[in-house]
Design a protein around this motif. Structure first.
Motif, PDB file in Angstrom:
ATOM      1  N   UNK A   1       0.238   2.254 -10.902  1.00 49.72           N
ATOM      2  CA  UNK A   1      -0.210   2.432  -9.519  1.00 49.72           C
ATOM      3  C   UNK A   1      -1.703   2.641  -9.370  1.00 49.72           C
ATOM      4  N   UNK A   2      -2.376   3.004 -10.433  1.00 48.00           N
ATOM      5  CA  UNK A   2      -3.796   3.358 -10.341  1.00 48.00           C
ATOM      6  C   UNK A   2      -4.611   2.382 -11.184  1.00 48.00           C
ATOM      7  N   UNK A   3      -5.692   1.872 -10.594  1.00 44.48           N
ATOM      8  CA  UNK A   3      -6.487   0.855 -11.275  1.00 44.48           C
ATOM      9  C   UNK A   3      -7.886   1.280 -11.655  1.00 44.48           C
ATOM     10  N   UNK A   4      -8.226   2.556 -11.472  1.00 50.50           N
ATOM     11  CA  UNK A   4      -9.563   3.013 -11.850  1.00 50.50           C
ATOM     12  C   UNK A   4      -9.448   4.253 -12.725  1.00 50.50           C
ATOM     13  N   UNK A   5     -10.409   4.397 -13.612  1.00 53.42           N
ATOM     14  CA  UNK A   5     -10.401   5.552 -14.504  1.00 53.42           C
ATOM     15  C   UNK A   5     -10.525   6.850 -13.710  1.00 53.42           C
TER      16      UNK A   5
ATOM     17  N   UNK B   1       0.824  -1.205   0.000  1.00 54.79           N
ATOM     18  CA  UNK B   1       0.000   0.000   0.000  1.00 54.79           C
ATOM     19  C   UNK B   1       0.867   1.268   0.000  1.00 54.79           C
ATOM     20  N   UNK B   2       1.953   1.245   0.739  1.00 56.41           N
ATOM     21  CA  UNK B   2       2.835   2.412   0.752  1.00 56.41           C
ATOM     22  C   UNK B   2       3.491   2.601  -0.616  1.00 56.41           C
ATOM     23  N   UNK B   3       3.828   1.491  -1.278  1.00 56.22           N
ATOM     24  CA  UNK B   3       4.371   1.590  -2.633  1.00 56.22           C
ATOM     25  C   UNK B   3       3.414   2.347  -3.550  1.00 56.22           C
ATOM     26  N   UNK B   4       2.111   2.051  -3.421  1.00 53.10           N
ATOM     27  CA  UNK B   4       1.104   2.736  -4.239  1.00 53.10           C
ATOM     28  C   UNK B   4       1.071   4.229  -3.916  1.00 53.10           C
ATOM     29  N   UNK B   5       1.074   4.555  -2.633  1.00 49.89           N
ATOM     30  CA  UNK B   5       1.037   5.958  -2.193  1.00 49.89           C
ATOM     31  C   UNK B   5       2.230   6.731  -2.745  1.00 49.89           C
ATOM     32  N   UNK B   6       3.406   6.178  -2.581  1.00 49.21           N
ATOM     33  CA  UNK B   6       4.623   6.839  -3.062  1.00 49.21           C
ATOM     34  C   UNK B   6       4.640   6.872  -4.591  1.00 49.21           C
TER      35      UNK B   6
ATOM     36  N   UNK C   1       8.763  13.091  -3.496  1.00 47.35           N
ATOM     37  CA  UNK C   1       8.192  12.098  -2.588  1.00 47.35           C
ATOM     38  C   UNK C   1       9.018  10.807  -2.589  1.00 47.35           C
ATOM     39  N   UNK C   2       9.287  10.285  -1.401  1.00 48.32           N
ATOM     40  CA  UNK C   2      10.024   9.030  -1.258  1.00 48.32           C
ATOM     41  C   UNK C   2       9.392   8.204  -0.141  1.00 48.32           C
TER      42      UNK C   2
END
Length: 144
Positions: free
Chosen positions: A38-42, A16-21, A63-64
């Motif tokens: 990282x994003x799965x919705x339109x 989840x943090x990987x997605x946020x970053x 961001x890191x």
């Protein structure tokens, strides 16, 4: 993937943090193509592209994993096709105007590659029937 509840929580936290970053890094770099990782919705993709195009996010620094705060407070649902967490995010020092942590309900769609895609974001306290519906009937996928 993992058997122990503690190991699974750590795995969900890391994914989840990987997605946020990754999402914020894509916006920071103005890399619309990388957002697809990282994003799965339109709706989520369109929102991130809008953030790039409108420059509505002002970054103080890149961001890191080290400078963004992210903690899974509770795993609300853990299915093969959908993971839902209540998490606290903190971008103070990275995004201008970010002053205090936010707690949100985050929906992720696990992929065959073993990563999460950002599915949706709900306000903390949203009733379960609303976010569970996102897992069950949401249209997944992005058309850039």
């Amino acid at each position: 993937t993992t058997q122990s509840p503690d190991e699974r929580l750590a795995e969900i936290q890391a994914l989840a943090k990987d997605v946020y970053v990754g999402r914020l890094m894509g916006i920071y770099l103005e890399d619309k193509e990388s957002l697809l990782s990282w994003i799965g919705s339109q709706a989520g993709y369109d929102d991130a592209v809008s953030a790039i195009d409108s420059r509505r996010l002002t970054f103080i620094e890149e961001p890191t994993h080290d400078n963004l705060g992210f903690a899974v407070d509770e795993v609300l649902l853990d299915r093969l096709d959908c993971v839902v967490v209540e998490a606290t995010l903190n971008a103070k020092g990275v995004l201008e105007g970010a002053s205090s942590p936010s707690t949100l309900i985050l929906i992720y769609w696990p992929t065959e590659a073993g990563v999460f895609l950002d599915g949706a974001v709900w306000e903390q306290g949203t009733p379960q029937f609303q976010w569970i519906e996102e897992c069950d009937i949401a249209e997944r996928g992005v058309t850039p």
